[in-house]
Enzyme design. Structure first.
Site, PDB file in Angstrom:
ATOM      1  N   GLY A   1     -13.257 -56.774 -43.028  1.00  0.00           N
ATOM      2  CA  GLY A   1     -12.705 -57.800 -42.153  1.00  0.00           C
ATOM      3  C   GLY A   1     -13.738 -58.588 -41.380  1.00  0.00           C
ATOM      4  O   GLY A   1     -13.529 -59.745 -41.076  1.00  0.00           O
TER       5      GLY A   1
ATOM      6  N   ASP B   1     -16.478 -63.001 -50.407  1.00  0.00           N
ATOM      7  CA  ASP B   1     -15.487 -62.263 -49.623  1.00  0.00           C
ATOM      8  C   ASP B   1     -14.249 -63.118 -49.412  1.00  0.00           C
ATOM      9  O   ASP B   1     -14.277 -64.088 -48.647  1.00  0.00           O
ATOM     10  CB  ASP B   1     -16.071 -61.888 -48.264  1.00  0.00           C
TER      11      ASP B   1
ATOM     12  N   GLY C   1     -21.391 -57.688 -40.255  1.00  0.00           N
ATOM     13  CA  GLY C   1     -22.249 -57.114 -39.231  1.00  0.00           C
ATOM     14  C   GLY C   1     -21.803 -55.800 -38.633  1.00  0.00           C
ATOM     15  O   GLY C   1     -22.252 -55.414 -37.559  1.00  0.00           O
TER      16      GLY C   1
ATOM     17  N   MET D   1     -10.636 -63.359 -47.924  1.00  0.00           N
ATOM     18  CA  MET D   1      -9.778 -62.679 -46.945  1.00  0.00           C
ATOM     19  C   MET D   1      -8.575 -63.540 -46.616  1.00  0.00           C
ATOM     20  O   MET D   1      -8.700 -64.758 -46.476  1.00  0.00           O
ATOM     21  CB  MET D   1     -10.571 -62.413 -45.665  1.00  0.00           C
TER      22      MET D   1
ATOM     23  N   ASP E   1     -20.255 -51.689 -49.939  1.00  0.00           N
ATOM     24  CA  ASP E   1     -20.173 -52.904 -49.132  1.00  0.00           C
ATOM     25  C   ASP E   1     -19.913 -52.511 -47.684  1.00  0.00           C
ATOM     26  O   ASP E   1     -18.917 -51.865 -47.389  1.00  0.00           O
ATOM     27  CB  ASP E   1     -19.023 -53.767 -49.681  1.00  0.00           C
ATOM     28  N   GLY E   2     -20.838 -52.907 -46.800  1.00  0.00           N
ATOM     29  CA  GLY E   2     -20.650 -52.680 -45.370  1.00  0.00           C
ATOM     30  C   GLY E   2     -21.826 -51.985 -44.725  1.00  0.00           C
ATOM     31  O   GLY E   2     -22.126 -50.839 -45.037  1.00  0.00           O
ATOM     32  N   GLY E   3     -22.537 -52.699 -43.850  1.00  0.00           N
ATOM     33  CA  GLY E   3     -23.637 -52.096 -43.110  1.00  0.00           C
ATOM     34  C   GLY E   3     -24.827 -51.719 -43.964  1.00  0.00           C
ATOM     35  O   GLY E   3     -25.621 -50.851 -43.594  1.00  0.00           O
TER      36      GLY E   3
ATOM     37  N   MET F   1      -9.826 -59.314 -50.616  1.00  0.00           N
ATOM     38  CA  MET F   1      -9.267 -58.505 -49.531  1.00  0.00           C
ATOM     39  C   MET F   1      -7.960 -59.178 -49.129  1.00  0.00           C
ATOM     40  O   MET F   1      -7.852 -59.799 -48.075  1.00  0.00           O
ATOM     41  CB  MET F   1     -10.247 -58.423 -48.370  1.00  0.00           C
TER      42      MET F   1
ATOM     43  N   HIS G   1     -21.704 -62.075 -53.739  1.00  0.00           N
ATOM     44  CA  HIS G   1     -20.462 -61.397 -53.339  1.00  0.00           C
ATOM     45  C   HIS G   1     -19.623 -62.375 -52.521  1.00  0.00           C
ATOM     46  O   HIS G   1     -20.029 -62.804 -51.445  1.00  0.00           O
ATOM     47  CB  HIS G   1     -20.806 -60.152 -52.524  1.00  0.00           C
TER      48      HIS G   1
ATOM     49  N   SER H   1     -23.703 -61.008 -49.508  1.00  0.00           N
ATOM     50  CA  SER H   1     -22.341 -61.347 -49.111  1.00  0.00           C
ATOM     51  C   SER H   1     -22.292 -62.692 -48.408  1.00  0.00           C
ATOM     52  O   SER H   1     -22.946 -62.920 -47.394  1.00  0.00           O
ATOM     53  CB  SER H   1     -21.803 -60.264 -48.178  1.00  0.00           C
TER      54      SER H   1
ATOM     55  N   GLY I   1     -24.977 -58.360 -46.265  1.00  0.00           N
ATOM     56  CA  GLY I   1     -24.752 -59.676 -45.656  1.00  0.00           C
ATOM     57  C   GLY I   1     -25.809 -60.021 -44.647  1.00  0.00           C
ATOM     58  O   GLY I   1     -26.804 -60.679 -44.947  1.00  0.00           O
ATOM     59  N   SER I   2     -25.625 -59.548 -43.418  1.00  0.00           N
ATOM     60  CA  SER I   2     -26.527 -59.881 -42.318  1.00  0.00           C
ATOM     61  C   SER I   2     -27.967 -59.455 -42.610  1.00  0.00           C
ATOM     62  O   SER I   2     -28.908 -60.149 -42.216  1.00  0.00           O
ATOM     63  CB  SER I   2     -26.045 -59.258 -41.003  1.00  0.00           C
TER      64      SER I   2
END
Length: 226
Positions: free
Chosen positions: A142, A35, A145, A37, A175-177, A68, A33, A8, A197-198
């Site tokens: 949004g 993102d 991390g 926004m 997607d996320g964590g 998003m 990816h 990401s 991502g992170s």
């Protein structure tokens, strides 16, 4: 099904995007990816089509564009023109999801449909047979991390079975964590495209981080009731 890794851009260095895109591409990621926004559907504003278009000139990696944004139907064409390969919109953001999938296909892109953690699978049940990919958000979108929401694994598993029962082709993206630990659970639940991502950009060894998130091949056993 082989696992696809989609780093990401949200966790990349925005002052050195070209270098970071090359870095993850060289390190073995299949997708990038992106993102997108708008500060309305989600609190933050990230990048728009002009940035995607500039990055397209320096990379041939699959551009996985995640909108998003409110009114995604107004944005589809500019991102397709900018070089998107996959365009994902949120079911929560449009009244005419089926038509939007058709429009994305007409522009020569693959179509994805995303839902937030608080949105039921019923929002995309009528769409998976038309979409190329369904995206289950495992954090509230949004910010980069955030911590993975564990209860989403059940939702991924239900979606996996829904797709199996319909006997249609539809990738499941999360997607996320996502990190090497949470990756195991979501892959076991049936996800095959992992956004991280992170866990990737924050790693000292990006190629190793991608390998660790990809993990080992998981065998899914299909039970067909007669």
């Amino acid at each position: 099904m082989a696992t696809i890794i989609a780093p990401s851009i949200l966790s990349a260095d925005f002052a050195n995007l070209a270098a970071d895109v090359k870095k993850v591409s060289d390190a073995g990621a299949e997708y990038l990816h992106l993102d997108i926004m708008d500060g309305s559907f989600v609190p933050e504003i990230t990048i728009g089509a002009p940035v995607v278009k500039s990055l397209r000139k320096i990379s041939d990696i699959v551009f996985d564009v995640h909108l998003m944004v409110e009114h995604p139907e107004t944005q589809i064409k500019s991102f397709a023109d900018a070089g998107a390969n996959i365009i994902t919109f949120h079911a929560e953001a449009t009244k005419h999801a089926n038509r939007l999938i058709q429009q994305i296909h007409e522009l020569g892109c693959k179509a994805g449909v995303a839902i937030n953690p608080g949105t039921s699978l019923s929002a995309i049940e009528e769409l998976v047979e038309f979409a190329d990919m369904a995206l289950i958000m495992t954090v509230n979108p949004g910010y980069a991390g955030q911590k993975f929401i564990d209860s989403m694994c059940g939702k991924i598993h239900m979606l996996y079975h829904m797709i199996q029962e319909m006997e249609v082709e539809c990738d499941i993206q999360v997607d996320g964590g996502i990190n090497p630990e949470t990756s195991v659970d979501v892959r076991e639940a049936g996800a095959n495209i992992l956004v991280a991502g992170s866990a990737i950009f924050g790693s000292a060894d990006i190629a190793q981080a991608i390998k660790d998130i990809r993990g080992t091949e998981i065998q899914h056993h299909h039970h067909h009731e007669d």
